[in-house]
Scaffold this active site. Structure first.
Site, PDB file in Angstrom:
ATOM      1  CG  ASP A  69      -1.822   1.143   1.225  1.00  0.00           C
ATOM      2  OD1 ASP A  69      -1.659   2.092   0.833  1.00  0.00           O
ATOM      3  OD2 ASP A  69      -2.933   0.861   1.962  1.00  0.00           O
ATOM      4  CB  VAL A  70       1.317   4.269  -2.287  1.00  0.00           C
ATOM      5  CG1 VAL A  70       1.636   3.310  -3.446  1.00  0.00           C
ATOM      6  CG2 VAL A  70       0.210   4.742  -2.446  1.00  0.00           C
ATOM      7  CE1 TYR A 161      -8.110  12.059  -8.577  1.00  0.00           C
ATOM      8  CE2 TYR A 161      -9.071  13.464 -10.144  1.00  0.00           C
ATOM      9  CZ  TYR A 161      -8.125  12.408  -9.836  1.00  0.00           C
ATOM     10  OH  TYR A 161      -7.728  11.590 -10.961  1.00  0.00           O
ATOM     11  CB  ALA A 194      -9.052   7.199 -18.690  1.00  0.00           C
TER      12      ALA A 194
HETATM   13  N1  LIG Z   1      -9.935   7.123 -14.971  1.00  0.00           N
HETATM   14  C1  LIG Z   1      -9.848   8.397 -15.114  1.00  0.00           C
HETATM   15  O1  LIG Z   1     -10.606   9.107 -15.660  1.00  0.00           O
HETATM   16  C2  LIG Z   1      -8.534   9.269 -14.670  1.00  0.00           C
HETATM   17  C3  LIG Z   1      -8.411  10.427 -15.165  1.00  0.00           C
HETATM   18  C4  LIG Z   1      -7.213  11.243 -14.826  1.00  0.00           C
HETATM   19  C5  LIG Z   1      -6.492  10.645 -13.876  1.00  0.00           C
HETATM   20  N2  LIG Z   1      -6.314   9.354 -13.449  1.00  0.00           N
HETATM   21  C6  LIG Z   1      -5.503   8.855 -12.686  1.00  0.00           C
HETATM   22  O2  LIG Z   1      -5.052   7.494 -13.012  1.00  0.00           O
HETATM   23  C7  LIG Z   1      -4.655   6.838 -12.140  1.00  0.00           C
HETATM   24  C8  LIG Z   1      -4.936   5.432 -12.502  1.00  0.00           C
HETATM   25  O3  LIG Z   1      -6.509   5.514 -12.301  1.00  0.00           O
HETATM   26  P1  LIG Z   1      -7.403   4.133 -12.963  1.00  0.00           P
HETATM   27  O4  LIG Z   1      -8.450   5.127 -13.537  1.00  0.00           O
HETATM   28  O5  LIG Z   1      -6.457   3.482 -13.702  1.00  0.00           O
HETATM   29  O6  LIG Z   1      -8.002   3.834 -11.474  1.00  0.00           O
HETATM   30  P2  LIG Z   1      -8.174   2.180 -11.334  1.00  0.00           P
HETATM   31  O7  LIG Z   1      -9.068   2.173 -10.039  1.00  0.00           O
HETATM   32  O8  LIG Z   1      -8.452   1.080 -12.460  1.00  0.00           O
HETATM   33  O9  LIG Z   1      -6.738   1.666 -10.835  1.00  0.00           O
HETATM   34  C9  LIG Z   1      -5.822   2.384  -9.770  1.00  0.00           C
HETATM   35  C10 LIG Z   1      -5.030   1.186  -9.159  1.00  0.00           C
HETATM   36  O10 LIG Z   1      -4.583   1.556  -8.087  1.00  0.00           O
HETATM   37  C11 LIG Z   1      -4.362   0.765  -7.021  1.00  0.00           C
HETATM   38  N3  LIG Z   1      -4.352   1.514  -5.766  1.00  0.00           N
HETATM   39  C12 LIG Z   1      -5.176   2.344  -5.072  1.00  0.00           C
HETATM   40  N4  LIG Z   1      -4.864   2.645  -4.184  1.00  0.00           N
HETATM   41  C13 LIG Z   1      -3.702   2.164  -3.705  1.00  0.00           C
HETATM   42  C14 LIG Z   1      -2.756   2.339  -2.765  1.00  0.00           C
HETATM   43  N5  LIG Z   1      -2.919   2.912  -1.631  1.00  0.00           N
HETATM   44  N6  LIG Z   1      -1.567   1.531  -2.771  1.00  0.00           N
HETATM   45  C15 LIG Z   1      -1.218   0.695  -3.915  1.00  0.00           C
HETATM   46  N7  LIG Z   1      -2.038   0.861  -4.850  1.00  0.00           N
HETATM   47  C16 LIG Z   1      -3.390   1.292  -4.852  1.00  0.00           C
HETATM   48  C17 LIG Z   1      -5.672   0.002  -7.068  1.00  0.00           C
HETATM   49  O11 LIG Z   1      -5.592  -1.182  -6.463  1.00  0.00           O
HETATM   50  C18 LIG Z   1      -5.646  -0.102  -8.726  1.00  0.00           C
HETATM   51  O12 LIG Z   1      -5.057  -1.186  -9.151  1.00  0.00           O
HETATM   52  C19 LIG Z   1      -4.699   7.212 -10.746  1.00  0.00           C
HETATM   53  O13 LIG Z   1      -3.635   7.897 -10.198  1.00  0.00           O
HETATM   54  C20 LIG Z   1      -5.900   8.502 -11.224  1.00  0.00           C
HETATM   55  O14 LIG Z   1      -6.162   9.547 -10.423  1.00  0.00           O
HETATM   56  C21 LIG Z   1      -7.581   8.727 -13.784  1.00  0.00           C
END
Ligand SMILES: NC(=O)c1ccc[n+]([C@@H]2O[C@H](COP(=O)([O-])OP(=O)(O)OC[C@H]3O[C@@H](n4cnc5c(N)ncnc54)[C@H](O)[C@@H]3O)[C@@H](O)[C@H]2O)c1
Length: 267
Positions: A69-70, A161, A194
């Site tokens: 966990d980060v 956020y 996304a």
């Molecule tokens: N999906 C979007 O629209 C979008 C847009 C802009 C930015 N983002 C960013 O992209 C990144 C990934 O998002 P995503 O849409 O792929 O989400 P997702 O939920 O599909 O994947 C996120 C991953 O992060 C892991 N994670 C969460 N908390 C954690 C922790 N404390 N320690 C270790 N791992 C942890 C989860 O288990 C998961 O595998 C994030 O930083 C998010 O803010 C997403």
């Protein structure tokens, strides 16, 4: 080893061709969505890839899963050490793990603020801090942070956020300056909305998921959501050794949301 899954006897296999041939990469949040697409692409392009995530049981093929966990500094240090030991070094770090939060400044309490900042901002600090010695030893070191359109555009009910991602943008620039002399490039991507499991969960929780999805689509000039693979392509571009003169930048991957001002459609 505490905080990690079982470490295989041999490092993950790597192709011998591709822009990342011979490179070693670590992707946080690499078990889902943008992180998983990035880990897959790095592996397809020749890198050995480790994934640091809280859930690593279902990772495909050659990806090395490291459970951490980060928000847990000891677990992060152990996982990064394992990645470096197993892969024999580290060249690319993708700080992608993140969580969402909805609400105005009135709607999230202090506990929620601290929880989201702990993951989205301090998570990057912890993982990068642990990875720096190995990155300094690389001759092609690159860090790519997953930031967001929310860092540069005011979106409704995203106060917490957006603040977390604004901090990621500033941190990216500061780290790029601090580690220039170490030979470590630091950049970020700013995705628009996304189509990942994250957005799936957000839509499932909405009173009218179809209407909510239509709203998200409508605010992106291309008229569609970004794909995880498109964000992964941008991350890999910034991490590519061929991009050696690029540091301290934010690359929008948002269907034109940040940069374009289109005429309103006729009513
Ligand atoms: N999906 C979007 O629209 C979008 C847009 C802009 C930015 N983002 C960013 O992209 C990144 C990934 O998002 P995503 O849409 O792929 O989400 P997702 O939920 O599909 O994947 C996120 C991953 O992060 C892991 N994670 C969460 N908390 C954690 C922790 N404390 N320690 C270790 N791992 C942890 C989860 O288990 C998961 O595998 C994030 O930083 C998010 O803010 C997403």
């Amino acid at each position: 080893m505490s905080g990690t899954t079982g470490i295989p006897d041999a490092p993950p296999t790597a192709d011998t061709v591709g822009p990342f041939a011979g490179s070693r990469a670590l992707v946080t949040g690499g078990a889902s969505g943008i992180g998983l697409a990035t880990a897959r692409r790095l592996a397809a392009d020749g890198a050995r890839v480790a994934v640091l995530d809280i859930a690593v049981d279902d990772l495909p093929g050659p990806l090395l899963g490291l459970r951490a966990d980060v928000t847990d500094d000891d677990a992060v240090r152990a996982a990064v050490r394992s990645a470096v030991d197993v892969m024999g070094g580290l060249d690319v770090l993708v700080n992608n793990a993140g969580v969402g939060a909805a609400g105005t400044v009135e709607e999230n309490d202090d506990t929620e603020w601290l929880r989201v900042l702990d993951v989205n901002l301090l998570g990057i600090v912890r993982v990068t801090r642990a990875a720096l010695p190995a990155l300094r030893a690389s001759d092609r070191a690159a860090v790519v942070n997953t930031c967001s359109i929310a860092a540069t555009a005011g979106l409704p009910r995203r106060a917490l956020y957006s603040a977390s991602k604004g901090a990621v943008l500033s941190l990216t620039l500061a780290m790029a300056a601090d580690h220039l002399a170490d030979g470590i490039r630091v950049n970020c991507v700013n995705p628009g909305t996304a189509d990942t499991p994250w957005i799936g969960r957000l839509l499932d929780a909405a009173p009218d998921p179809a209407a909510e999805r239509a709203t998200l689509v409508a605010r992106q000039p291309m008229g569609r959501l970004v794909t995880a693979e498109e964000v992964a392509a941008a991350i890999c571009h910034l991490a590519d050794p061929a991009c050696a003169a690029t540091t301290g930048t934010a690359l929008a991957v948002d269907g034109g949301m940040a940069g374009l001002r289109l005429p309103a459609p006729p009513r």
